[in-house]
Motif scaffolding. Structure first.
Motif, short mmCIF file in Angstrom:
data_model
loop_
_atom_site.label_atom_id
_atom_site.label_comp_id
_atom_site.label_asym_id
_atom_site.label_seq_id
_atom_site.Cartn_x
_atom_site.Cartn_y
_atom_site.Cartn_z
N SER A 24 -14.73 10.56 -42.91
CA SER A 24 -16.04 9.84 -43.06
C SER A 24 -15.62 8.74 -43.79
N ALA A 25 -16.48 7.41 -43.93
CA ALA A 25 -16.22 6.23 -44.52
C ALA A 25 -17.35 5.26 -44.75
N THR A 26 -17.42 4.55 -45.58
CA THR A 26 -18.59 3.56 -45.64
C THR A 26 -18.46 2.40 -44.57
N VAL A 27 -19.09 1.41 -44.49
CA VAL A 27 -19.22 0.37 -43.17
C VAL A 27 -18.16 -0.34 -43.87
N LYS A 28 -17.82 -0.83 -45.03
CA LYS A 28 -16.86 -1.52 -45.79
C LYS A 28 -15.61 -1.07 -45.55
N GLU A 29 -15.41 0.29 -45.57
CA GLU A 29 -13.85 0.81 -45.32
C GLU A 29 -13.58 0.54 -43.89
N VAL A 30 -14.61 0.97 -42.98
CA VAL A 30 -14.31 0.85 -41.46
C VAL A 30 -14.06 -0.57 -41.30
N ASN A 31 -14.90 -1.51 -41.65
CA ASN A 31 -14.76 -2.82 -41.34
C ASN A 31 -13.27 -3.51 -41.89
N MET A 52 -25.12 3.51 -33.60
CA MET A 52 -24.45 4.52 -33.27
C MET A 52 -25.24 5.71 -34.19
N HIS A 53 -25.55 5.56 -35.31
CA HIS A 53 -26.50 6.43 -36.04
C HIS A 53 -27.88 6.84 -35.39
N GLU A 54 -28.33 5.76 -34.67
CA GLU A 54 -29.52 5.92 -34.03
C GLU A 54 -29.55 6.69 -32.70
N LYS A 55 -27.89 6.64 -31.99
CA LYS A 55 -27.85 7.14 -30.94
C LYS A 55 -27.39 8.86 -31.24
N ARG A 60 -25.23 9.76 -41.49
CA ARG A 60 -24.97 8.99 -42.64
C ARG A 60 -25.72 9.58 -43.95
N THR A 61 -25.03 9.72 -44.94
CA THR A 61 -25.70 10.23 -46.09
C THR A 61 -25.44 9.12 -47.23
N GLN A 62 -26.43 9.13 -47.88
CA GLN A 62 -26.68 8.01 -48.90
C GLN A 62 -25.68 8.36 -50.00
N SER A 63 -24.78 7.27 -50.79
CA SER A 63 -23.94 7.56 -52.03
C SER A 63 -23.93 6.51 -52.62
N GLY A 64 -24.99 6.39 -53.73
CA GLY A 64 -25.11 5.33 -54.56
C GLY A 64 -25.73 4.02 -53.78
N ARG A 65 -25.33 3.03 -53.67
CA ARG A 65 -25.90 2.03 -52.70
C ARG A 65 -25.13 1.89 -51.42
N SER A 66 -24.23 2.97 -51.13
CA SER A 66 -23.58 2.84 -49.86
C SER A 66 -24.25 3.94 -49.09
N ILE A 68 -22.39 6.74 -46.32
CA ILE A 68 -21.29 7.50 -45.87
C ILE A 68 -21.46 7.86 -44.53
N TYR A 69 -20.59 7.27 -43.22
CA TYR A 69 -21.05 7.89 -42.09
C TYR A 69 -19.78 8.63 -41.50
N THR A 70 -20.27 9.71 -40.71
CA THR A 70 -19.31 10.66 -40.25
C THR A 70 -19.84 10.94 -38.74
N PRO A 71 -18.54 11.07 -38.07
CA PRO A 71 -18.83 11.34 -36.52
C PRO A 71 -19.49 12.46 -36.28
N GLU A 72 -20.44 12.47 -35.28
CA GLU A 72 -21.54 13.53 -34.89
C GLU A 72 -20.77 14.00 -33.46
N ILE A 73 -19.87 13.38 -32.98
CA ILE A 73 -19.27 13.95 -31.56
C ILE A 73 -17.52 13.84 -31.89
N GLU A 74 -17.30 14.99 -31.27
CA GLU A 74 -15.81 15.64 -31.41
C GLU A 74 -14.70 14.59 -30.67
N GLU A 75 -13.66 14.21 -31.17
CA GLU A 75 -12.78 13.43 -30.26
C GLU A 75 -12.22 14.02 -29.31
N LYS A 76 -11.87 15.24 -29.27
CA LYS A 76 -11.50 15.96 -27.90
C LYS A 76 -12.40 16.16 -26.72
N GLU A 77 -13.83 16.52 -27.05
CA GLU A 77 -14.71 16.63 -26.25
C GLU A 77 -15.21 14.98 -25.63
N THR A 78 -15.13 13.98 -26.52
CA THR A 78 -15.39 12.68 -26.16
C THR A 78 -14.36 12.10 -25.26
#
Length: 126
Positions: A24-31, A52-55, A60-66, A68-78
């Motif tokens: 999991s990570a914030t947009v800033k970390e991913v960017n 991607m969240h809408e799809k 995503r969960t709220q953490s302060g002002r940020s 946190i995004y987490t994948p909902e699809i598995e790498e192996k299955e994808t």
């Protein structure tokens, strides 16, 4: 994680690879990680991750002002889904044609060839 039959775009896969690695990570970390590969604006990364969240690809969960995004699809299955789609679309469902093309485009190392032989031996015994 849910197993979904969603075909991520190339840009979405770049983001997913980061999140599969980090969990999991914030947009800033991913960017910041994306910018080590190629220049990408923060707002572009933000918009992609929101889509991607809408799809349903990310949660995503709220953490302060940020968020946190987490994948909902598995790498192996994808990977499995996308490989099957690629094999069906470009190679008429032929695993042999796809493997021959891959081996013809890239000179495998001795170690890779040994692993391929081992996998073939294992498959023949099953």
């Amino acid at each position: 994680m849910k197993s979904k039959k969603i075909k991520p775009t190339e840009s979405e896969i770049e983001i997913l690879k980061i999140l599969w690695d980090k969990e999991s990570a914030t947009v800033k970390e991913v960017n910041e990680i994306l910018n080590k590969i190629k220049p990408v604006g923060y707002t572009t990364t933000l918009k992609l991750m929101q889509i991607m969240h809408e799809k349903g690809i990310l949660s995503r969960t709220q953490s302060g002002r940020s968020h946190i995004y987490t994948p909902e699809i598995e790498e192996k299955e994808t990977r499995k889904f996308m490989m099957n789609k690629l094999m069906d679309t470009l190679f008429g469902g032929s695993a042999k044609e796809m493997v021959m093309q891959a081996l013809g485009n890239h000179k495998p190392s001795k170690e890779e060839l040994d692993e391929i032989r081992s996998l073939i031996d294992k498959m023949e015994k099953e």
